[in-house]
Design a protein around this motif. Structure first.
Motif, PDB file in Angstrom:
ATOM      1  N   GLN A  21      27.580  36.108  49.317  1.00  0.00           N
ATOM      2  CA  GLN A  21      28.130  34.804  48.966  1.00  0.00           C
ATOM      3  C   GLN A  21      28.098  34.600  47.451  1.00  0.00           C
ATOM      4  O   GLN A  21      29.065  34.106  46.863  1.00  0.00           O
ATOM      5  CB  GLN A  21      27.330  33.698  49.650  1.00  0.00           C
ATOM      6  N   ALA A  22      27.014  34.996  46.808  1.00  0.00           N
ATOM      7  CA  ALA A  22      26.912  34.864  45.352  1.00  0.00           C
ATOM      8  C   ALA A  22      27.993  35.684  44.649  1.00  0.00           C
ATOM      9  O   ALA A  22      28.596  35.213  43.672  1.00  0.00           O
ATOM     10  CB  ALA A  22      25.528  35.299  44.878  1.00  0.00           C
ATOM     11  N   LYS A  23      28.273  36.887  45.152  1.00  0.00           N
ATOM     12  CA  LYS A  23      29.327  37.721  44.567  1.00  0.00           C
ATOM     13  C   LYS A  23      30.691  37.046  44.699  1.00  0.00           C
ATOM     14  O   LYS A  23      31.487  37.034  43.759  1.00  0.00           O
ATOM     15  CB  LYS A  23      29.370  39.094  45.241  1.00  0.00           C
ATOM     16  N   GLU A  24      30.967  36.494  45.884  1.00  0.00           N
ATOM     17  CA  GLU A  24      32.253  35.845  46.117  1.00  0.00           C
ATOM     18  C   GLU A  24      32.415  34.599  45.238  1.00  0.00           C
ATOM     19  O   GLU A  24      33.484  34.363  44.677  1.00  0.00           O
ATOM     20  CB  GLU A  24      32.400  35.478  47.591  1.00  0.00           C
ATOM     21  N   LEU A  25      31.337  33.815  45.096  1.00  0.00           N
ATOM     22  CA  LEU A  25      31.403  32.615  44.261  1.00  0.00           C
ATOM     23  C   LEU A  25      31.564  32.973  42.785  1.00  0.00           C
ATOM     24  O   LEU A  25      32.257  32.275  42.039  1.00  0.00           O
ATOM     25  CB  LEU A  25      30.162  31.749  44.477  1.00  0.00           C
ATOM     26  N   LYS A  26      30.946  34.081  42.372  1.00  0.00           N
ATOM     27  CA  LYS A  26      31.082  34.534  40.988  1.00  0.00           C
ATOM     28  C   LYS A  26      32.536  34.946  40.703  1.00  0.00           C
ATOM     29  O   LYS A  26      33.080  34.646  39.641  1.00  0.00           O
ATOM     30  CB  LYS A  26      30.133  35.704  40.724  1.00  0.00           C
ATOM     31  N   LYS A  27      33.173  35.615  41.659  1.00  0.00           N
ATOM     32  CA  LYS A  27      34.580  35.998  41.499  1.00  0.00           C
ATOM     33  C   LYS A  27      35.468  34.765  41.365  1.00  0.00           C
ATOM     34  O   LYS A  27      36.398  34.740  40.566  1.00  0.00           O
ATOM     35  CB  LYS A  27      35.053  36.833  42.694  1.00  0.00           C
ATOM     36  N   LEU A  28      35.178  33.730  42.154  1.00  0.00           N
ATOM     37  CA  LEU A  28      35.945  32.494  42.069  1.00  0.00           C
ATOM     38  C   LEU A  28      35.799  31.835  40.703  1.00  0.00           C
ATOM     39  O   LEU A  28      36.775  31.374  40.111  1.00  0.00           O
ATOM     40  CB  LEU A  28      35.513  31.515  43.162  1.00  0.00           C
ATOM     41  N   SER A  29      34.580  31.817  40.183  1.00  0.00           N
ATOM     42  CA  SER A  29      34.373  31.178  38.878  1.00  0.00           C
ATOM     43  C   SER A  29      35.026  31.973  37.753  1.00  0.00           C
ATOM     44  O   SER A  29      35.545  31.393  36.806  1.00  0.00           O
ATOM     45  CB  SER A  29      32.888  30.954  38.605  1.00  0.00           C
ATOM     46  N   LYS A  30      35.050  33.299  37.866  1.00  0.00           N
ATOM     47  CA  LYS A  30      35.734  34.113  36.861  1.00  0.00           C
ATOM     48  C   LYS A  30      37.243  33.908  36.904  1.00  0.00           C
ATOM     49  O   LYS A  30      37.919  34.068  35.897  1.00  0.00           O
ATOM     50  CB  LYS A  30      35.414  35.594  37.056  1.00  0.00           C
ATOM     51  N   ALA A  31      37.763  33.523  38.076  1.00  0.00           N
ATOM     52  CA  ALA A  31      39.190  33.269  38.229  1.00  0.00           C
ATOM     53  C   ALA A  31      39.570  31.854  37.783  1.00  0.00           C
ATOM     54  O   ALA A  31      40.712  31.455  37.920  1.00  0.00           O
ATOM     55  CB  ALA A  31      39.606  33.497  39.670  1.00  0.00           C
ATOM     56  N   GLY A  32      38.599  31.096  37.265  1.00  0.00           N
ATOM     57  CA  GLY A  32      38.883  29.767  36.742  1.00  0.00           C
ATOM     58  C   GLY A  32      38.570  28.619  37.675  1.00  0.00           C
ATOM     59  O   GLY A  32      38.860  27.475  37.371  1.00  0.00           O
ATOM     60  N   TRP A  33      37.948  28.905  38.828  1.00  0.00           N
ATOM     61  CA  TRP A  33      37.620  27.861  39.793  1.00  0.00           C
ATOM     62  C   TRP A  33      36.206  27.355  39.554  1.00  0.00           C
ATOM     63  O   TRP A  33      35.304  28.129  39.255  1.00  0.00           O
ATOM     64  CB  TRP A  33      37.732  28.384  41.214  1.00  0.00           C
TER      65      TRP A  33
END
Length: 60
Positions: A21-33
């Motif tokens: 879950q932490a990996k997925e949330l980190k990807k979202l934040s890097k994408a600008g979310w």
């Protein structure tokens, strides 16, 4: 300049396992979310057990 920015919202299913879950949330934040909340999945039979993350980003 507008003092009230407009936002785009999405709800994304994310894994219940903490590390994944932490990996997925980190990807979202890097994408600008910006992740606003993570709602845990349900334990009822037949329903989805994945968590839902509510995210937003500024339009424009």
């Amino acid at each position: 300049m507008d003092s009230h920015p407009e936002y785009e919202y999405i709800t994304v299913p994310v894994d219940n396992r903490p590390r994944q879950q932490a990996k997925e949330l980190k990807k979202l934040s890097k994408a600008g979310w910006q992740v606003l909340s993570v709602r845990p999945g349900t334990m009822f039979a037949g329903l989805s057990t994945s968590s839902l993350a509510l995210c937003r980003r500024t339009l424009g």
